[in-house]
Design a protein around this motif. Structure first.
Motif, short mmCIF file in Angstrom:
data_model
loop_
_atom_site.label_atom_id
_atom_site.label_comp_id
_atom_site.label_asym_id
_atom_site.label_seq_id
_atom_site.Cartn_x
_atom_site.Cartn_y
_atom_site.Cartn_z
N MET A 43 0.86 -1.17 0.00
CA MET A 43 0.00 0.00 0.00
C MET A 43 0.90 1.23 0.00
O MET A 43 1.90 1.26 0.72
CB MET A 43 -0.90 -0.02 1.24
N PRO A 44 0.58 2.24 -0.79
CA PRO A 44 1.47 3.39 -0.89
C PRO A 44 1.59 4.16 0.42
O PRO A 44 0.69 4.10 1.28
CB PRO A 44 0.83 4.27 -1.98
N THR A 45 2.69 4.88 0.59
CA THR A 45 2.87 5.75 1.74
C THR A 45 1.69 6.72 1.81
O THR A 45 1.34 7.34 0.81
CB THR A 45 4.19 6.54 1.61
N GLY A 46 1.10 6.82 2.99
CA GLY A 46 -0.07 7.68 3.14
C GLY A 46 -1.37 6.99 2.81
O GLY A 46 -2.43 7.60 2.87
N GLY A 47 -1.32 5.70 2.47
CA GLY A 47 -2.53 4.96 2.10
C GLY A 47 -3.28 4.37 3.27
O GLY A 47 -4.34 3.78 3.09
N GLY A 48 -2.73 4.48 4.49
CA GLY A 48 -3.42 3.97 5.66
C GLY A 48 -3.02 2.57 6.06
O GLY A 48 -3.84 1.81 6.58
N LYS A 49 -1.73 2.22 5.87
CA LYS A 49 -1.27 0.87 6.20
C LYS A 49 -1.39 0.58 7.70
O LYS A 49 -1.73 -0.53 8.09
CB LYS A 49 0.20 0.69 5.79
N SER A 50 -1.09 1.57 8.54
CA SER A 50 -1.03 1.31 9.98
C SER A 50 -2.37 0.84 10.53
O SER A 50 -2.41 -0.01 11.43
CB SER A 50 -0.54 2.55 10.73
N LEU A 51 -3.46 1.36 10.00
CA LEU A 51 -4.78 0.92 10.49
C LEU A 51 -4.99 -0.57 10.22
O LEU A 51 -5.76 -1.22 10.93
CB LEU A 51 -5.89 1.72 9.82
N CYS A 52 -4.32 -1.11 9.20
CA CYS A 52 -4.51 -2.50 8.82
C CYS A 52 -4.02 -3.48 9.88
O CYS A 52 -4.43 -4.64 9.89
CB CYS A 52 -3.84 -2.79 7.47
N TYR A 53 -3.11 -3.03 10.77
CA TYR A 53 -2.73 -3.89 11.89
C TYR A 53 -3.19 -3.33 13.23
O TYR A 53 -3.40 -4.07 14.18
CB TYR A 53 -1.22 -4.15 11.91
N GLN A 54 -3.37 -2.01 13.32
CA GLN A 54 -3.79 -1.43 14.59
C GLN A 54 -5.20 -1.88 14.96
O GLN A 54 -5.45 -2.27 16.12
CB GLN A 54 -3.71 0.10 14.52
#
Length: 626
Positions: A43-54
């Motif tokens: 997922m691109p930078t700024g695409g919201g990757k962190s929510l996918c594990y948080q």
């Protein structure tokens, strides 16, 4: 083993993070991992990757462990989570023994949703034994491209992370990265033991970023023009190849009144930390850095990323430029690129350690990067193709806004190559671009006369092109492999196997007309150049913009008092939405994207006071999330 959560992911998104809906693949990824499945996420930078594990860590029982190489940023990452009401902690070498023990006790007592670790710490037997005592909800492997031998941020410690699946087979794992070619994806899966994981590939398109590459003439002056005309007062990152150029560029920007700071691995750790902290916490700071800076930077309002030297690969370039405009608002990715960059990168490959296969791989990366610089196509389309994503022209890069037209450079190439051949055959000599151009122009300089180059049959046959035009020709021939840099360390040029078909007239040589710098030519203004001031405010009315600036002033004071980055309080996009909608009460403020329950409780009174123009009164009584 799957788990039916008491909390639904969408409830967590809305109540905790303040957003109404998932973007793109976020919802599917979160449901898969929350249900106990393994995943590889691109997922691109700024695409919201962190929510996918948080969010999976919050809806599953236990603590989620995040493996991150970003020790220097863990504190800010945890602070940002705590600011929205997520129970988070970290363990790394920056903490003393008591703090580490306290964090371990919180995790053991079930008082943490997320625990951040570096891969080096996970490799310790003591850490693994500690994790054995916990109920683990998920393992997140952030910046997973670090596992790739060909990646630009390779970390050998990542090679040991296959232990996660072996030691804790029932804990779902999610590996995340912002950039990876198909070959790198395969390497991530193999090295992490995630061959059976479901792969999610989000669109790599960042339509808010305007990509621009221009011929390098006076790079510092060009950079100043970019900042002053389009990004005056904005936060930005300027990438340079060497430590020396980082310091010289930062010093020059400061002399021109720009708040700029240097960052490279040669600076004392305290200076690096202080400069990074200022960049993250203050508005309008420009960081001048080597590629040692930037991975994991969550600052959403970086309005431009500039490159004063050619990146080594499209992967690196994409990752670095992706640090601009993480808030989805307009941003600029700008590069000045010249002949010396090509020569320098070719020589670096020749001098690099590693076998022939390694050098060949580096050469392929460079050729792809040169192709991006010299393309006649949409730059964004070419980059997305590189990552395996078909697309249409974007209408927002320089080649779309100012379409280049090809010109037939065959004759010019033949004249140049003939000069190189004659120097070698008749004199057994090799020279760099400057001497070749002097010969083609028929200049009787001291060096030309010393080496009797005025007696060559090609002397004076290239007067139809200027020096800059000839340099553009040489640069493009190097990019196309029709000309090469000699491995003698003196920037001299030589022919290649691909030169002979050109000399024989069997291969045409189309060149970019815009790269041949024409006297009197003007450049159209891009979409991002049309307005000045913070990107979030460009669509606001004058009255709303005045409120937006008052909100930014309040935010700066609040962040400074709490010793947190300004964006941890609220990003520009949220402040702009508040200025535009002017909420009059708690429910209306809670409806603004980016305002969750914890932030409503922490900042609601103060924000409404700024909006309504009152101070000191209690404006929020009972927040009504939902």
């Amino acid at each position: 083993m799957s788990h039916v959560p008491d909390l639904l992911p969408l409830d967590v998104l809305r109540t905790t993070f303040g957003y109404d809906d998932f973007r793109g693949e976020q919802g599917a990824i979160i449901d898969h991992v929350a249900g106990g499945g393994d995943a590889i996420v691109l997922m691109p930078t700024g695409g919201g990757k962190s929510l996918c594990y948080q969010i999976p860590a919050m809806v599953r029982p236990g603590v989620g462990v995040v493996i991150s190489p970003l020790i220097a940023l863990m504190h800010d990452q945890v602070t940002a989570l705590e600011n929205v009401g997520v129970r988070a902690g970290f363990l790394n070498s920056s903490q003393n023994y008591d703090l580490q023990r306290l964090t371990e006790q919180q995790a053991t007592a079930g008082e943490l949703d997320l625990l951040y670790l570096a891969p080096e710490r996970l490799d310790l037997a003591r850490t693994q034994e500690f994790l054995d005592r916990l109920t683990l909800s998920v393992f997140a492997i952030d910046e997973a491209h670090c596992v790739s031998q060909w990646g630009h941020d390779f970390r050998p410690e990542y090679l040991k992370l296959s232990v996660l699946g072996q030691r804790w087979p029932d804990v779902p794992r999610i590996a995340l990265t912002a950039t990876a070619t198909p070959s790198t994806r395969r390497e991530i899966a193999e090295r992490l033991g995630l061959q059976q994981a479901r792969t999610f590939v989000a669109s790599f398109d960042r339509p808010n970023i305007s990509y621009r590459i221009e011929p390098k003439q006076q790079p510092l002056k060009q950079l100043l023009t970019l900042i002053r005309s389009e990004h005056d007062g904005d936060s930005g990152i300027v990438y340079c190849l060497s430590r020396k150029s980082v310091e010289a560029t930062a010093e020059s920007l400061v002399k021109q009144g720009i708040d700029a700071l240097p960052y490279h691995a040669g600076l004392p750790a305290g200076v690096r930390s202080a400069n990074q902290s200022r960049f993250l916490r203050e508005d309008g700071v420009v960081m001048v850095a080597t590629i040692a800076f930037g991975m994991g930077i969550d600052k959403p309002d970086v309005r431009f990323v500039a490159h004063l030297d050619l990146p080594r690969s499209i992967e690196g370039y994409y990752q670095e430029t992706g640090r601009a405009g993480r808030d989805g608002l307009p941003a600029t990715a700008w590069m000045a690129y010249g002949l010396a960059d090509v020569v320098q990168q070719r020589q670096m490959i020749d001098r690099s350690e590693g076998d022939a296969a390694h050098k060949r791989q580096l050469g392929q990366h460079l050729e792809a990067m040169l192709g991006l610089c010299e393309t006649l196509r949409c730059r964004r389309q070419l980059m997305l193709d590189y990552f395996g994503e078909p697309s249409e022209p974007c209408g927002n890069c320089d080649t779309c806004l100012n379409p280049p037209t090809p010109w037939d450079g065959t004759v010019a190439a033949q004249k140049l190559l003939s000069t190189v051949v004659r120097l070698k055959r008749e004199r057994n000599q090799r020279f760099g671009a400057g001497q070749l151009i002097d010969i083609l122009h028929g200049r009787r300089t001291t060096r030309v006369e010393q080496w009797r180059h005025d007696q060559l049959s090609t002397f004076g046959i290239g007067t139809e092109l200027t020096d800059l035009q000839w340099r553009a020709v040489i640069r493009q021939l190097l990019a196309a492999g029709v000309l090469a840099v000699s491995p003698d360390g003196h920037h001299t040029l030589e022919i290649t196997d691909a030169s002979w078909p050109v000399l024989r007239g069997e291969r045409p040589v189309p060149l970019r007309e815009d790269a041949v710098v024409r006297a009197g030519s003007t450049r159209k203004r891009t979409a991002s150049a049309a307005t000045k001031g913070p990107a979030a405010a460009t669509e606001l009315s004058a009255e709303d913009r005045e409120l937006f600036e008052r909100l930014r002033t309040w935010r700066a004071e609040t962040a400074r008092a709490a010793a947190v980055p300004a964006y941890v309080v609220f990003p520009d996009a949220t402040l702009a939405a508040i200025a535009q909608h002017r909420p009059a009460n708690a429910d209306e403020l809670f409806a603004i994207s980016g305002v969750g329950a914890k932030k409503l409780d922490s900042y609601g009174d103060a924000v409404l006071a700024v909006v309504i123009g009152r101070d000191g009164d209690r404006l929020i009584t009972t927040p009504t999330p939902g």
